[in-house]
Motif scaffolding. Structure first.
Motif, PDB file in Angstrom:
ATOM      1  N   GLY A 490       7.073   8.151  -9.888  1.00 25.14           N
ATOM      2  CA  GLY A 490       5.627   7.955  -9.897  1.00 25.14           C
ATOM      3  C   GLY A 490       4.965   8.416  -8.613  1.00 25.14           C
ATOM      4  N   HIS A 491       5.624   8.195  -7.484  1.00 21.88           N
ATOM      5  CA  HIS A 491       5.060   8.647  -6.215  1.00 21.88           C
ATOM      6  C   HIS A 491       5.129  10.171  -6.114  1.00 21.88           C
ATOM      7  N   ASN A 492       4.185  10.741  -5.395  1.00 21.60           N
ATOM      8  CA  ASN A 492       4.110  12.194  -5.251  1.00 21.60           C
ATOM      9  C   ASN A 492       4.769  12.702  -3.973  1.00 21.60           C
ATOM     10  N   TYR A 493       5.139  11.790  -3.104  1.00 19.49           N
ATOM     11  CA  TYR A 493       5.739  12.158  -1.825  1.00 19.49           C
ATOM     12  C   TYR A 493       6.850  11.158  -1.513  1.00 19.49           C
ATOM     13  N   PRO A 494       7.573  11.352  -0.403  1.00 20.74           N
ATOM     14  CA  PRO A 494       8.665  10.425  -0.070  1.00 20.74           C
ATOM     15  C   PRO A 494       8.221   8.970  -0.068  1.00 20.74           C
ATOM     16  N   VAL A 495       9.137   8.105  -0.473  1.00 21.69           N
ATOM     17  CA  VAL A 495       8.889   6.664  -0.518  1.00 21.69           C
ATOM     18  C   VAL A 495       9.553   6.038   0.702  1.00 21.69           C
ATOM     19  N   TRP A 496       8.764   5.361   1.542  1.00 22.83           N
ATOM     20  CA  TRP A 496       9.250   4.870   2.836  1.00 22.83           C
ATOM     21  C   TRP A 496       9.877   3.480   2.755  1.00 22.83           C
ATOM     22  N   ASP A 497       9.393   2.633   1.876  1.00 27.74           N
ATOM     23  CA  ASP A 497       9.881   1.253   1.882  1.00 27.74           C
ATOM     24  C   ASP A 497       9.823   0.674   0.474  1.00 27.74           C
ATOM     25  N   VAL A 498      10.664  -0.334   0.237  1.00 30.47           N
ATOM     26  CA  VAL A 498      10.705  -1.022  -1.053  1.00 30.47           C
ATOM     27  C   VAL A 498      11.084  -2.473  -0.798  1.00 30.47           C
ATOM     28  N   ALA A 499      10.561  -3.378  -1.617  1.00 26.65           N
ATOM     29  CA  ALA A 499      10.851  -4.806  -1.436  1.00 26.65           C
ATOM     30  C   ALA A 499      10.793  -5.519  -2.778  1.00 26.65           C
ATOM     31  N   PHE A 500      11.791  -6.384  -3.033  1.00 26.49           N
ATOM     32  CA  PHE A 500      11.789  -7.256  -4.203  1.00 26.49           C
ATOM     33  C   PHE A 500      10.815  -8.405  -3.981  1.00 26.49           C
ATOM     34  N   SER A 501      10.258  -8.916  -5.078  1.00 23.45           N
ATOM     35  CA  SER A 501       9.512 -10.160  -5.008  1.00 23.45           C
ATOM     36  C   SER A 501      10.502 -11.312  -4.837  1.00 23.45           C
ATOM     37  N   PRO A 502      10.052 -12.473  -4.363  1.00 21.91           N
ATOM     38  CA  PRO A 502      10.988 -13.600  -4.163  1.00 21.91           C
ATOM     39  C   PRO A 502      11.747 -13.988  -5.423  1.00 21.91           C
ATOM     40  N   GLN A 503      11.133 -13.806  -6.590  1.00 23.17           N
ATOM     41  CA  GLN A 503      11.806 -14.156  -7.836  1.00 23.17           C
ATOM     42  C   GLN A 503      12.636 -13.006  -8.407  1.00 23.17           C
ATOM     43  N   GLY A 504      12.518 -11.816  -7.836  1.00 20.38           N
ATOM     44  CA  GLY A 504      13.376 -10.706  -8.198  1.00 20.38           C
ATOM     45  C   GLY A 504      12.942  -9.868  -9.372  1.00 20.38           C
ATOM     46  N   PHE A 505      11.924 -10.277 -10.119  1.00 15.73           N
ATOM     47  CA  PHE A 505      11.529  -9.524 -11.313  1.00 15.73           C
ATOM     48  C   PHE A 505      10.646  -8.332 -10.959  1.00 15.73           C
ATOM     49  N   TYR A 506       9.764  -8.496  -9.984  1.00 16.65           N
ATOM     50  CA  TYR A 506       8.881  -7.415  -9.543  1.00 16.65           C
ATOM     51  C   TYR A 506       9.410  -6.816  -8.242  1.00 16.65           C
ATOM     52  N   PHE A 507       9.010  -5.576  -7.985  1.00 18.10           N
ATOM     53  CA  PHE A 507       9.250  -4.985  -6.671  1.00 18.10           C
ATOM     54  C   PHE A 507       8.081  -4.060  -6.337  1.00 18.10           C
ATOM     55  N   ALA A 508       7.914  -3.757  -5.064  1.00 15.83           N
ATOM     56  CA  ALA A 508       6.808  -2.924  -4.592  1.00 15.83           C
ATOM     57  C   ALA A 508       7.349  -1.804  -3.729  1.00 15.83           C
ATOM     58  N   THR A 509       6.652  -0.670  -3.730  1.00 13.42           N
ATOM     59  CA  THR A 509       7.054   0.493  -2.948  1.00 13.42           C
ATOM     60  C   THR A 509       5.898   0.968  -2.078  1.00 13.42           C
ATOM     61  N   ALA A 510       6.224   1.637  -0.977  1.00 14.37           N
ATOM     62  CA  ALA A 510       5.233   2.202  -0.056  1.00 14.37           C
ATOM     63  C   ALA A 510       5.584   3.660   0.189  1.00 14.37           C
ATOM     64  N   SER A 511       4.575   4.520   0.222  1.00 14.78           N
ATOM     65  CA  SER A 511       4.863   5.951   0.206  1.00 14.78           C
ATOM     66  C   SER A 511       3.994   6.758   1.160  1.00 14.78           C
ATOM     67  N   HIS A 512       4.455   7.990   1.371  1.00 15.46           N
ATOM     68  CA  HIS A 512       3.712   8.976   2.148  1.00 15.46           C
ATOM     69  C   HIS A 512       2.426   9.407   1.438  1.00 15.46           C
ATOM     70  N   ASP A 513       2.312   9.134   0.150  1.00 16.95           N
ATOM     71  CA  ASP A 513       1.103   9.523  -0.583  1.00 16.95           C
ATOM     72  C   ASP A 513      -0.061   8.552  -0.357  1.00 16.95           C
ATOM     73  N   ARG A 514       0.086   7.658   0.631  1.00 20.20           N
ATOM     74  CA  ARG A 514      -0.968   6.737   1.057  1.00 20.20           C
ATOM     75  C   ARG A 514      -1.202   5.591   0.068  1.00 20.20           C
ATOM     76  N   THR A 515      -0.280   5.370  -0.826  1.00 24.19           N
ATOM     77  CA  THR A 515      -0.422   4.273  -1.779  1.00 24.19           C
ATOM     78  C   THR A 515       0.803   3.371  -1.741  1.00 24.19           C
ATOM     79  N   ALA A 516       0.608   2.149  -2.179  1.00 23.90           N
ATOM     80  CA  ALA A 516       1.705   1.237  -2.506  1.00 23.90           C
ATOM     81  C   ALA A 516       1.621   0.977  -4.007  1.00 23.90           C
ATOM     82  N   ARG A 517       2.765   0.696  -4.629  1.00 20.05           N
ATOM     83  CA  ARG A 517       2.776   0.513  -6.078  1.00 20.05           C
ATOM     84  C   ARG A 517       3.598  -0.714  -6.445  1.00 20.05           C
TER      85      ARG A 517
END
Length: 756
Positions: A490-517
């Motif tokens: 989904g990201h258009n550029y390198p993804v710099w970071d990723v993290a699970f939610s405390p419950q483990g079902f969701y996770f979030a990503t941070a990218s060079h494309d200036r967005t988090a998802r």
């Protein structure tokens, strides 16, 4: 940070330099005289004075208005901008009659002088150097965007030689706080470069935020007006968004004064930080609650009273207290994030957390944590990230060679299942063992990415690992089979970071494309896209209740996002460098951020205000972690140290010793600090609690080496003041600290790679 109330205004308010025409008083007599061309132009001076008088009256600058009336003998006389526009040919001032345009019109003598920027900016710096110390921090901060736009203006006018000279003369003034920006600006040498470069466009298209006291703001404007530096005044008017703070207290540091570029007006920032947010804990699931009680009651009710039964009885009492606390602070069912139905693993995890809670060591200034330091050798500078599972059974590292490596911290073989499991054929542990791989190695290598791996995280139950990469993808790995389960794109550029939610079902990503998802493990497409940062999003973390996501960016800001709405609800500004790491306290009330500016900012999420700025590190800060009570903060840095901070302590005083930063050549020749420092951490060992150790200082450089020219032109050593909140410093053996975490029992775990 003091508790004084900060008042944000914009545009036409009486204490802002952000909006068009926000210069409170303009001494046009000197400027007009510099452009006088015969009696016709001199005769128009009265028109100009009338327009300025009208402007001052409309903006509410009563003192300046009365002074101008008296000096120009304009008692009872006023004009409008329309009157003045008719007094001059349209070709001279343009069709848009405004105070900024008149400032532009009357700086032609400076515009025609190629050395005007060098002369006026040099005088500004000398004036700041001679100003009162109480105002120097904020004036230094205000001079930085003036420097940047002066340099870009010279390039836009085609004066590349003058721009290069300007950069050589004054660029070093801002290296400490804005080294990366200065390095990029040095590469711009033509007008085309300015128009095409993303950083220069960011500065040209957005206003730079500065926090100043009212007195400091008025002193700056008075200096520019008295010396008729209309080029610099135009820069302040068009490119700075100055926030004045109430009261007479001065801004305590240059970092505190530097707000930076946020991409939003002040009214938008005020709106973000005034929204109601729900910081309560996650409500306890009824199924999990009932199953935990049933399991513990079954163990406690055994006919034969043994140690297990006694422990279960004590856990029941602890669980009752946890339930009571949860009921008092939990979110409502409508506010809580939707979750899949709980499984047995949540019940087991809740019981494990109760056991850890009973054995937890309470930390504080008088009881510092034990730290277990894991050092990786022979990485050849290829280690990019690392993490440890919550139960301390696994450690994972991401490498620039595009693979992930996992180690067993229990030194047990990592044996995955060889194929599909038929539950009907499993009757004993021997049956489970028979379908595992036949290996004795306590590590595994996960191959799948086609670029460097930049971020890792392990789920709370140690069943899954998530990784992100330069190849623009995020991959989910099973730690039962050690295989890739899902590839998320989904990201258009390198993804710099990723993290699970405390419950483990969701996770979030941070990218060079200036967005988090935001993603969920059962969907291959992103659920939410968080857009708003003006540069790379470097780091991302979930709030403990999973309702919010925190992101840190190269635009020097931190943002809090509502996961369900996908909107920004808080913007935190004040860093002078890229934000590389963030952490949130277990109670969800406090957030800490740090990065390239070597400082740690502590924020109150509820109000959006900065509680404290912690200084002491002499290198970029890579990782942060709170103790389980939220009273202590741990930080790991490129300066090869772990430091503990008392975030509850008042930040009003800062009287700790001064740390003199060693240069790179001195660090190479200096003896190993760990060899002589009793506070140095043992590699792969645990540091015992300590209460009285004081930070050890590195050797002072020689007088010749220590001399550094600071922003004001004074020769002095490059120094960092240690905050009063600093409790202790642990030094490693030539090992920058990449990752930090605290377990449920308050054991701190640090990871780094040994460097020669």
């Amino acid at each position: 940070m003091s508790n004084r109330k900060a008042e944000w205004t914009e545009g036409g308010s009486d204490n802002s330099a952000g909006g068009a025409g926000s210069v409170p008083s303009v001494n046009t007599q000197g400027a007009a005289a510099g452009h006088a061309n015969g009696g016709a132009r001199q005769g128009s001076q009265k028109h100009i004075e009338k327009v300025v008088l009208h402007y001052l009256k409309r903006k509410g600058y009563r003192g300046a208005e009365n002074a101008l009336r008296s000096d120009a003998k304009l008692i009872g006389q006023e004009s409008t901008l329309g009157d003045l526009a008719q007094a001059f040919p349209g070709s001279e001032v343009g069709s848009d009659a405004s105070v900024p345009n008149w400032i532009l019109f009357y700086n032609e003598s400076e515009e025609g002088n190629p050395d005007a920027y060098n002369q006026s900016y040099g005088e500004l710096r000398r004036w700041i150097d001679s100003s009162l110390d109480v105002y120097k921090h904020e004036l230094y901060a205000a001079s930085y965007p003036v420097f940047v736009h002066s340099y870009l203006d010279l390039l836009m006018r085609g004066l590349s030689g003058k721009a290069t000279e300007f950069m050589k003369r004054y660029g070093s003034d801002h290296i400490v706080h804005h080294g990366k920006v200065i390095a990029v600006l040095k590469t711009l040498t033509t007008k085309a470069h300015v128009e095409e470069n993303a950083l220069s466009r960011l500065y040209r298209d957005n206003k730079y935020g500065i926090r100043m006291t009212r007195v400091g703001f008025e002193l700056l404007l008075a200096f520019l007006q008295d010396h008729h530096y209309t080029l610099l005044m135009r820069t302040v008017n068009q490119h700075l968004n100055i926030r004045t703070v109430d009261g007479g207290a001065a801004v305590s540091s240059e970092a505190d004064a530097d707000v930076g570029i946020t991409g939003h007006t002040q009214s938008q920032l005020d709106h973000f930080n005034s929204q109601d947010i729900a910081l309560g804990s996650v409500p306890l699931d009824p199924f999990v609650r009932d199953e935990v009680e049933r399991t513990l009651q079954g163990e406690a009710g055994r006919m034969v009273k043994d140690a297990t039964a006694k422990e279960a009885s004590e856990l029941l009492d602890t669980f009752a207290k946890v339930r009571q606390e949860n009921a008092a602070s939990a979110l409502s069912a409508d506010d809580a994030m939707p979750m899949p139905p709980p499984r047995g693993v949540e019940v087991a995890q809740q019981i494990a957390d109760l056991k850890a809670l009973r054995k937890r060591v309470k930390l504080g200034p008088a009881a510092l944590p034990s730290i277990c330091m894991y050092t990786l050798h022979n990485t050849s500078n290829s280690l990019t990230c690392a993490t440890v599972s919550d139960d301390l059974s696994l450690m994972a590292g991401g490498f620039s060679e595009s693979y992930v490596k996992i180690w067993s911290l229990k030194n047990e073989p990592l044996r995955g299942f060889v194929g599909t499991i038929n539950p009907m054929s499993i009757n004993s542990e021997e049956d489970v063992d028979s379908i595992r791989e036949k290996t004795s190695e306590p590590y595994r290598k996960l191959v799948g990415h086609s670029g460097a791996v930049f971020g890792l995280d392990i789920s709370f139950d140690s069943k899954y690992l998530i990784s992100c990469s330069e190849d623009k993808t995020t991959r989910l790995w099973s730690l039962d089979t050690y295989t890739n389960v899902v590839c998320y794109k989904g990201h258009n550029y390198p993804v710099w970071d990723v993290a699970f939610s405390p419950q483990g079902f969701y996770f979030a990503t941070a990218s060079h494309d200036r967005t988090a998802r935001l993603w969920s493990c059962d969907h291959v497409h992103a659920l939410r896209i968080f857009a708003g940062h003006l540069a790379d999003v470097n780091c991302v973390r979930f709030h403990p209740n999973s309702k919010y996501v925190v992101t840190g960016s190269c635009d020097k800001s931190v943002r809090l996002w509502d996961v369900q709405r996908g909107s920004c609800v808080r913007v935190f500004t004040g860093h002078t460098g890229s934000v590389d790491t963030v952490a949130i306290s277990p109670d969800g009330r406090i957030m800490a951020s740090a990065g390239e500016d070597q400082t740690i900012s502590v924020w109150d999420l509820g109000s959006g205000r900065r509680m404290d700025t912690l200084t002491g590190h002499t290198g970029p800060v890579y990782s942060l972690a709170f103790s389980q009570e939220g009273t202590l903060l741990l930080s790991g840095s490129a300066d090869e140290t772990v430091r503990s901070w008392d975030i509850k302590r008042s930040s009003s005083a800062s009287e700790h010793p001064i740390v003199v930063q060693r240069r790179a050549d001195q660090q190479e020749s200096a003896p190993d600090a760990a060899a002589t420092d009793p506070d140095a951490m043992d590699v792969d060992g645990a540091e015992p609690n300590g209460t009285s150790a004081s930070p050890k200082q590195p050797p002072l450089p020689s007088s010749a080496e220590a001399k550094k020219r600071d922003a004001a032109g004074i020769w002095k050593a490059k120094r960092t003041t240690e905050s009063e909140a600093l409790l202790k410093t642990w030094r490693t053996k030539s090992t920058p600290v990449y990752s930090l975490m605290t377990t449920k029992r308050n054991l701190a775990v640090a990871i780094g790679a040994f460097t020669l």
